[in-house]
Design a protein around this motif. Sequence first.
Motif, short mmCIF file in Angstrom:
data_model
loop_
_atom_site.label_atom_id
_atom_site.label_comp_id
_atom_site.label_asym_id
_atom_site.label_seq_id
_atom_site.Cartn_x
_atom_site.Cartn_y
_atom_site.Cartn_z
N GLU A 42 52.31 55.37 24.47
CA GLU A 42 53.17 54.81 23.43
C GLU A 42 54.38 55.72 23.21
O GLU A 42 54.26 56.94 23.26
CB GLU A 42 52.40 54.63 22.13
N THR A 43 55.51 55.09 22.97
CA THR A 43 56.73 55.83 22.68
C THR A 43 57.28 55.39 21.33
O THR A 43 56.98 54.28 20.86
CB THR A 43 57.80 55.58 23.77
N PRO A 44 58.10 56.22 20.69
CA PRO A 44 58.59 55.87 19.35
C PRO A 44 59.66 54.80 19.33
O PRO A 44 59.88 54.16 18.30
CB PRO A 44 59.12 57.19 18.80
N ASP A 45 60.35 54.58 20.47
CA ASP A 45 61.44 53.60 20.47
C ASP A 45 61.75 53.17 21.90
O ASP A 45 61.21 53.71 22.87
CB ASP A 45 62.69 54.16 19.79
N ILE A 46 62.64 52.18 22.02
CA ILE A 46 62.99 51.62 23.32
C ILE A 46 63.70 52.65 24.20
O ILE A 46 63.50 52.68 25.41
CB ILE A 46 63.86 50.35 23.14
N ALA A 47 64.51 53.52 23.62
CA ALA A 47 65.22 54.52 24.41
C ALA A 47 64.23 55.46 25.10
O ALA A 47 64.38 55.78 26.29
CB ALA A 47 66.18 55.31 23.54
N SER A 48 63.22 55.91 24.37
CA SER A 48 62.20 56.79 24.96
C SER A 48 61.46 56.08 26.09
O SER A 48 61.22 56.65 27.16
CB SER A 48 61.20 57.24 23.89
N LYS A 49 61.09 54.84 25.85
CA LYS A 49 60.35 54.07 26.87
C LYS A 49 61.16 53.92 28.15
O LYS A 49 60.67 54.24 29.25
CB LYS A 49 60.00 52.69 26.32
N LYS A 50 62.40 53.44 28.01
CA LYS A 50 63.21 53.19 29.20
C LYS A 50 63.57 54.49 29.92
O LYS A 50 63.60 54.54 31.15
CB LYS A 50 64.49 52.43 28.79
N HIS A 51 63.84 55.55 29.17
CA HIS A 51 64.19 56.83 29.78
C HIS A 51 62.99 57.41 30.54
O HIS A 51 63.13 57.89 31.67
CB HIS A 51 64.66 57.81 28.71
N LEU A 52 61.81 57.35 29.93
CA LEU A 52 60.60 57.82 30.61
C LEU A 52 60.33 57.03 31.89
O LEU A 52 59.96 57.60 32.92
CB LEU A 52 59.40 57.72 29.67
N LEU A 53 60.50 55.72 31.81
CA LEU A 53 60.26 54.88 32.97
C LEU A 53 61.23 55.21 34.09
O LEU A 53 60.85 55.31 35.26
CB LEU A 53 60.39 53.41 32.57
N GLN A 54 62.49 55.44 33.74
CA GLN A 54 63.49 55.79 34.73
C GLN A 54 63.15 57.12 35.41
O GLN A 54 63.22 57.25 36.64
CB GLN A 54 64.86 55.87 34.07
N LEU A 55 62.76 58.12 34.63
CA LEU A 55 62.40 59.42 35.19
C LEU A 55 61.15 59.34 36.06
O LEU A 55 61.03 60.02 37.07
CB LEU A 55 62.20 60.43 34.06
N THR A 56 60.21 58.50 35.67
CA THR A 56 59.00 58.31 36.48
C THR A 56 59.36 57.74 37.85
O THR A 56 58.82 58.17 38.88
CB THR A 56 58.02 57.37 35.76
#
Length: 245
Positions: A42-56
């Motif tokens: 779980e992430t706190p917001d959409i920016a964290s989610k999308k940024h993590l996915l991109q780095l993955t």
Amino acid sequence: MQHSDMVLKKVMAAFERESHLKLHNHPIHMSFDGGALTVAGETPDIASKKHLLQLTQVHSEGRPVVDQLRVTANPPVADGELRTRICERLAQAVDFRNCVICARVKGQLEVLRGTMDQAGNDGSGVVEVTVEEGVVTLTGQVISLSHRHLASVTAWWVGGCRDVVNLLELVPAEADGDDEISEVMHLVLETDQRVRAEQITIDVEDRRITLAGWVATEAERRHAEQDAWCLDATGGVVNHIQVRA
């Protein structure tokens, strides 16, 4: 192939370096399964989610990435209420005034505005909203890339979404490139009353959105960045917006 724990360490280290966001109390997990790398948590917001996915994706060594990241809904919103809010927001939006709006409720399709014949006859498009455990799925067809992107952004703006899956078809088909992303990003900022779009510049290269200019508050700066991350299939977001009192 690196162990998933090593990939996770690299991703989290890069996230901490590149983002002002923090993921304390938001554990992230990764695992290799059938040749794919699954990232969950779980992430706190959409920016964290999308940024993590991109780095993955950057550190996955070319393996497919399965996205099971969810945004924490605080406070939680029941599926029925979330579905109703999104449908109402779409129905009120000027850009969707000619679209048929539908909801999928317990497997049954409910047409909330317009008729299915109308969608087929005049090409106005149809947006169907399904919500399951906070995950919003958008299906149907729309007439432009702007409509497709705006449907996702509208769902995120409602609040309470844990994820948005946009399966809307584009009829007629249209390529989604840098110019198109720039155009819809301008439209999104102009639509968002929380930011002053005229003070923000947008540059898109290889699907990567760079925001610049100036705003009055840090909250406005963050809102603009969140808007950019809400777009589908972006190549990342760089926020160079300055805050001037």
